[in-house]
Motif scaffolding. Sequence first.
Motif, PDB file in Angstrom:
ATOM      1  N   MET A 292       0.855  -1.182   0.000  1.00 62.80           N
ATOM      2  CA  MET A 292       0.000   0.000   0.000  1.00 62.80           C
ATOM      3  C   MET A 292       0.894   1.237   0.000  1.00 62.80           C
ATOM      4  O   MET A 292       1.876   1.300   0.722  1.00 62.80           O
ATOM      5  N   ASP A 293       0.526   2.204  -0.808  1.00 56.48           N
ATOM      6  CA  ASP A 293       1.254   3.458  -0.873  1.00 56.48           C
ATOM      7  C   ASP A 293       1.225   4.152   0.490  1.00 56.48           C
ATOM      8  O   ASP A 293       0.214   4.127   1.185  1.00 56.48           O
ATOM      9  N   LEU A 294       2.341   4.769   0.851  1.00 51.71           N
ATOM     10  CA  LEU A 294       2.476   5.423   2.152  1.00 51.71           C
ATOM     11  C   LEU A 294       1.416   6.503   2.354  1.00 51.71           C
ATOM     12  O   LEU A 294       0.796   6.587   3.417  1.00 51.71           O
ATOM     13  N   ALA A 295       1.181   7.317   1.324  1.00 49.36           N
ATOM     14  CA  ALA A 295       0.187   8.392   1.432  1.00 49.36           C
ATOM     15  C   ALA A 295      -1.223   7.832   1.601  1.00 49.36           C
ATOM     16  O   ALA A 295      -2.016   8.359   2.393  1.00 49.36           O
ATOM     17  N   VAL A 296      -1.519   6.749   0.903  1.00 44.50           N
ATOM     18  CA  VAL A 296      -2.841   6.118   1.021  1.00 44.50           C
ATOM     19  C   VAL A 296      -3.020   5.572   2.434  1.00 44.50           C
ATOM     20  O   VAL A 296      -4.077   5.749   3.056  1.00 44.50           O
TER      21      VAL A 296
ATOM     22  N   THR B  89       2.138   9.293  13.286  1.00 43.68           N
ATOM     23  CA  THR B  89       3.376  10.031  13.536  1.00 43.68           C
ATOM     24  C   THR B  89       4.573   9.296  12.955  1.00 43.68           C
ATOM     25  O   THR B  89       5.444   9.901  12.323  1.00 43.68           O
ATOM     26  N   ASP B  90       4.611   7.983  13.147  1.00 47.57           N
ATOM     27  CA  ASP B  90       5.704   7.172  12.607  1.00 47.57           C
ATOM     28  C   ASP B  90       5.750   7.264  11.080  1.00 47.57           C
ATOM     29  O   ASP B  90       6.824   7.461  10.494  1.00 47.57           O
ATOM     30  N   LEU B  91       4.608   7.140  10.431  1.00 46.38           N
ATOM     31  CA  LEU B  91       4.557   7.229   8.971  1.00 46.38           C
ATOM     32  C   LEU B  91       4.949   8.622   8.483  1.00 46.38           C
ATOM     33  O   LEU B  91       5.638   8.762   7.470  1.00 46.38           O
ATOM     34  N   GLN B  92       4.529   9.644   9.206  1.00 47.29           N
ATOM     35  CA  GLN B  92       4.886  11.010   8.818  1.00 47.29           C
ATOM     36  C   GLN B  92       6.393  11.224   8.925  1.00 47.29           C
ATOM     37  O   GLN B  92       6.992  11.875   8.072  1.00 47.29           O
TER      38      GLN B  92
END
Length: 63
Positions: free
Chosen positions: A1-5, A50-53
């Motif tokens: 899955m795309d990070l932004a999605v 937060t981790d993904l950001q």
Amino acid sequence: MDLAVRLNSLMAKHAEIEREIETENAKPAPDEVRMSALKKQKLKLKDEITDLQRRSSPAVASA
């Protein structure tokens, strides 16, 4: 899955849980067990967001 999605999905779920908390809080006698569970879910999602950001942001070089 795309990070932004994935990030958008998590943020939508976080907002949904926030609405559930507000709804529960508006009751004359909120279910404290449910409130606690919702708040834990919300916190877990916030940590993942937060981790993904952090992972999606370019590293800032220290001077």
